[in-house]
Design a protein around this motif. Structure first.
Motif, PDB file in Angstrom:
ATOM      1  N   ASN A 318      24.928  39.467  39.568  1.00  0.00           N
ATOM      2  CA  ASN A 318      25.071  39.655  38.128  1.00  0.00           C
ATOM      3  C   ASN A 318      26.440  40.189  37.746  1.00  0.00           C
ATOM      4  OD1 ASN A 318      22.553  38.661  37.422  1.00  0.00           O
ATOM      5  ND2 ASN A 318      21.549  40.650  37.600  1.00  0.00           N
ATOM      6  N   VAL A 319      26.979  41.050  38.593  1.00  0.00           N
ATOM      7  CA  VAL A 319      28.326  41.585  38.338  1.00  0.00           C
ATOM      8  C   VAL A 319      29.338  40.447  38.367  1.00  0.00           C
ATOM      9  CG1 VAL A 319      30.155  43.080  39.210  1.00  0.00           C
ATOM     10  CG2 VAL A 319      27.791  43.879  39.249  1.00  0.00           C
ATOM     11  N   LYS A 320      29.199  39.568  39.338  1.00  0.00           N
ATOM     12  CA  LYS A 320      30.120  38.435  39.462  1.00  0.00           C
ATOM     13  C   LYS A 320      29.984  37.463  38.291  1.00  0.00           C
ATOM     14  CE  LYS A 320      30.477  38.563  44.503  1.00  0.00           C
ATOM     15  NZ  LYS A 320      30.104  37.900  45.778  1.00  0.00           N
ATOM     16  N   LYS A 321      28.762  37.346  37.764  1.00  0.00           N
ATOM     17  CA  LYS A 321      28.556  36.474  36.604  1.00  0.00           C
ATOM     18  C   LYS A 321      29.293  37.014  35.380  1.00  0.00           C
ATOM     19  CE  LYS A 321      24.047  34.602  37.940  1.00  0.00           C
ATOM     20  NZ  LYS A 321      22.585  34.629  37.668  1.00  0.00           N
ATOM     21  N   VAL A 322      29.305  38.338  35.263  1.00  0.00           N
ATOM     22  CA  VAL A 322      30.017  38.968  34.138  1.00  0.00           C
ATOM     23  C   VAL A 322      31.515  38.745  34.312  1.00  0.00           C
ATOM     24  CG1 VAL A 322      30.603  41.146  33.015  1.00  0.00           C
ATOM     25  CG2 VAL A 322      28.245  40.713  33.740  1.00  0.00           C
ATOM     26  N   ASN A 323      32.004  39.075  35.504  1.00  0.00           N
ATOM     27  CA  ASN A 323      33.420  38.898  35.817  1.00  0.00           C
ATOM     28  C   ASN A 323      33.627  39.142  37.315  1.00  0.00           C
ATOM     29  OD1 ASN A 323      36.192  38.915  36.097  1.00  0.00           O
ATOM     30  ND2 ASN A 323      36.579  40.212  34.311  1.00  0.00           N
ATOM     31  N   PRO A 324      33.998  38.128  38.070  1.00  0.00           N
ATOM     32  CA  PRO A 324      34.204  38.278  39.515  1.00  0.00           C
ATOM     33  C   PRO A 324      35.216  39.351  39.886  1.00  0.00           C
ATOM     34  CG  PRO A 324      34.204  35.964  38.892  1.00  0.00           C
ATOM     35  CD  PRO A 324      34.260  36.755  37.614  1.00  0.00           C
ATOM     36  N   GLU A 325      36.153  39.624  38.970  1.00  0.00           N
ATOM     37  CA  GLU A 325      37.200  40.605  39.258  1.00  0.00           C
ATOM     38  C   GLU A 325      36.662  42.041  39.310  1.00  0.00           C
ATOM     39  OE1 GLU A 325      40.479  40.157  36.602  1.00  0.00           O
ATOM     40  OE2 GLU A 325      40.805  38.043  37.114  1.00  0.00           O
ATOM     41  N   THR A 328      36.292  43.244  42.885  1.00  0.00           N
ATOM     42  CA  THR A 328      37.602  43.580  43.462  1.00  0.00           C
ATOM     43  C   THR A 328      38.079  44.933  42.963  1.00  0.00           C
ATOM     44  OG1 THR A 328      38.187  41.235  43.551  1.00  0.00           O
ATOM     45  CG2 THR A 328      39.994  42.817  43.731  1.00  0.00           C
ATOM     46  N   LYS A 329      37.899  45.162  41.670  1.00  0.00           N
ATOM     47  CA  LYS A 329      38.333  46.419  41.071  1.00  0.00           C
ATOM     48  C   LYS A 329      37.546  47.597  41.625  1.00  0.00           C
ATOM     49  CE  LYS A 329      41.020  48.486  38.079  1.00  0.00           C
ATOM     50  NZ  LYS A 329      42.510  48.464  38.247  1.00  0.00           N
ATOM     51  N   VAL A 330      36.263  47.394  41.858  1.00  0.00           N
ATOM     52  CA  VAL A 330      35.421  48.450  42.429  1.00  0.00           C
ATOM     53  C   VAL A 330      35.929  48.838  43.820  1.00  0.00           C
ATOM     54  CG1 VAL A 330      33.141  48.910  43.429  1.00  0.00           C
ATOM     55  CG2 VAL A 330      33.315  48.005  41.120  1.00  0.00           C
ATOM     56  N   GLU A 331      36.320  47.850  44.609  1.00  0.00           N
ATOM     57  CA  GLU A 331      36.845  48.124  45.948  1.00  0.00           C
ATOM     58  C   GLU A 331      38.146  48.921  45.864  1.00  0.00           C
ATOM     59  OE1 GLU A 331      35.699  47.698  49.114  1.00  0.00           O
ATOM     60  OE2 GLU A 331      33.836  47.293  48.020  1.00  0.00           O
ATOM     61  N   GLU A 332      38.953  48.620  44.870  1.00  0.00           N
ATOM     62  CA  GLU A 332      40.204  49.364  44.676  1.00  0.00           C
ATOM     63  C   GLU A 332      39.914  50.825  44.339  1.00  0.00           C
ATOM     64  OE1 GLU A 332      42.469  47.358  41.672  1.00  0.00           O
ATOM     65  OE2 GLU A 332      42.713  45.526  42.869  1.00  0.00           O
ATOM     66  N   PHE A 333      38.948  51.053  43.461  1.00  0.00           N
ATOM     67  CA  PHE A 333      38.563  52.423  43.109  1.00  0.00           C
ATOM     68  C   PHE A 333      38.015  53.161  44.330  1.00  0.00           C
ATOM     69  CE2 PHE A 333      38.032  51.119  38.469  1.00  0.00           C
ATOM     70  CZ  PHE A 333      39.109  51.887  38.025  1.00  0.00           C
ATOM     71  N   LYS A 334      37.212  52.453  45.114  1.00  0.00           N
ATOM     72  CA  LYS A 334      36.625  53.062  46.306  1.00  0.00           C
ATOM     73  C   LYS A 334      37.708  53.564  47.258  1.00  0.00           C
ATOM     74  CE  LYS A 334      33.563  52.094  50.225  1.00  0.00           C
ATOM     75  NZ  LYS A 334      32.660  51.113  50.889  1.00  0.00           N
ATOM     76  N   LYS A 335      38.714  52.731  47.484  1.00  0.00           N
ATOM     77  CA  LYS A 335      39.815  53.118  48.377  1.00  0.00           C
ATOM     78  C   LYS A 335      40.571  54.328  47.844  1.00  0.00           C
ATOM     79  CE  LYS A 335      40.541  48.476  50.287  1.00  0.00           C
ATOM     80  NZ  LYS A 335      41.442  47.301  50.336  1.00  0.00           N
ATOM     81  N   LYS A 336      40.757  54.368  46.547  1.00  0.00           N
ATOM     82  CA  LYS A 336      41.475  55.505  45.939  1.00  0.00           C
ATOM     83  C   LYS A 336      40.674  56.798  46.041  1.00  0.00           C
ATOM     84  CE  LYS A 336      44.268  52.857  42.640  1.00  0.00           C
ATOM     85  NZ  LYS A 336      44.570  52.591  41.207  1.00  0.00           N
ATOM     86  N   ILE A 337      39.362  56.686  45.946  1.00  0.00           N
ATOM     87  CA  ILE A 337      38.507  57.877  46.066  1.00  0.00           C
ATOM     88  C   ILE A 337      38.497  58.372  47.505  1.00  0.00           C
ATOM     89  CG2 ILE A 337      36.140  58.742  45.912  1.00  0.00           C
ATOM     90  CD1 ILE A 337      35.746  56.734  43.565  1.00  0.00           C
TER      91      ILE A 337
END
Length: 360
Positions: A318-325, A328-337
């Motif tokens: 469902n997240v990908k249906k809204v916007n696949p990006e 990717t953005k969630v993974e970026e936030f995860k790395k920063k945390i």
């Protein structure tokens, strides 16, 4: 010659006796080890949400079942749970496991903190563990999670999904634990969009689905289109309200908690994602340590993003249906945390400081 033969016969008999004794010792040792393994017992006491809360009690039980099956223990003999329907059930339920000589007893949920503390104090030779709280006793293992880190990611997903620029949070009982979820969620949403509106409400219960429905109805009614709940079985009502509205054509979402709650949104498919908290893994690991004789009571076991103790569910359709990006953005936030670049607030005061820093 007779004397020599007698000596040889005596030596032979002695050797046979020694070998026989060794053989018996090995069998006895193996039998004892098998008996100890077979008799190892671990119990779990739920909080008032019950074992089928679709949330952390259920996740804990799933972890205990996996441990039991992996170690060939029989349910209700080697591992079992007792449900609590009210707070007054906690101590009697814990006592049942103590009285029947269970090696380890779990208390699931911070509401059991005082009950675990009292029971462990009265039974210093028994091992206990508690989820979502810290009990300072030498025979208690405290299992905690960095809920705020996972909730930050949930907030970021909500902010990148909403069409109304309004998202909501529904908590169970207002407490430092649930405020960790709320603080992290708001921080994630505001990091994506400092101007987003985040509305929070508390049901003051973890076992009231009807209250969850009422709160969700009010939120969706005022234009909120994504709700994140951290309310145990109360959250079942949030899903019910979202599904009813989806049937009528409204585009609303729920973000689940503790376990992947994708199925709770079916068949209307209203689960955007879930903030997964690996209570199952924690319970399984602590149980195995106890069985292996490696569990040292009086310690705190904390699980966060760095060790996959919390995070976003693997179900991302469902997240990908809204916007696949978004993924990717969630993974970026995860790395920063994980790297420390983003320090996620875990209290209301820390959140205020964090929000102020976003405006600079």
């Amino acid at each position: 010659m007779k004397k020599k033969a007698g000596i040889l016969l005596s030596l032979t008999l002695a050797a046979s006796t020694i070998l026989g004794a060794c053989g018996n010792t090995d069998k006895s040792s193996e039998k004892k080890e098998g008996k100890e393994s077979k008799n190892f017992k671990v119990g779990m006491v739920t909080d008032v949400g019950g074992v089928d809360d679709k949330s952390f009690n259920q996740s804990a039980w799933e972890g205990l079942k996996k441990f039991g099956k992996d170690n060939k223990l029989k349910e209700n003999e080697g591992y079992r749970y007792l449900e609590s329907t009210k707070d007054a059930d906690y101590i009697p339920n814990l006592a049942k496991f103590v009285d029947t000589n269970y090696n380890l007893t779990f208390g699931i949920g911070y509401k059991m903190q005082e009950s675990i503390k009292e029971t462990a104090g009265k039974n210093p030779k028994k091992q206990f563990a508690i989820v979502d709280a810290v009990v300072d006793k030498p025979n208690v293992t405290s299992i905690t999670f960095k809920d705020h880190e996972g909730s930050f990611l949930a907030g970021a997903v909500a902010a990148m999904t909403t069409k109304s620029n309004k998202v909501g949070f529904i908590g169970g009982i207002k407490s430092p634990l649930i405020q960790k979820f709320e603080s992290g969620f708001m921080a994630g949403a505001k990091t994506v969009n400092p101007n987003i509106e985040v509305i929070s409400q508390y049901a003051e219960a973890f076992d009231k689905p009807e209250k969850g429905s009422v709160l969700a109805s009010a939120m969706y009614g005022q234009g909120i289109d994504v709700i994140y709940h951290a309310s145990g079985a109360t959250g079942n009502g949030v899903f019910t309200e979202a599904k009813n509205r989806k049937k009528k054509g409204e585009n609303v979402w729920v973000i689940g908690v503790d376990r992947d709650q994708n199925q709770e949104g079916m068949p209307e498919n209203v689960t955007l994602t879930s903030m997964v908290k690996r209570v199952d893994v924690a319970v399984e690991k602590v149980s195995q340590k106890a069985k292996d004789g490696k569990l040292e009571g009086g310690k705190k076991e904390e699980f966060g993003l760095q060790d996959d103790g919390v995070g976003i569910a693997k179900t991302t359709d469902n997240v990908k249906k809204v916007n696949p990006e978004i993924v990717t953005k969630v993974e970026e936030f995860k790395k920063k945390i994980v790297s420390g670049e983003i320090k996620v607030p875990s209290t209301p005061d820390e959140y205020k400081t964090y929000e102020a820093s976003l405006k600079k």
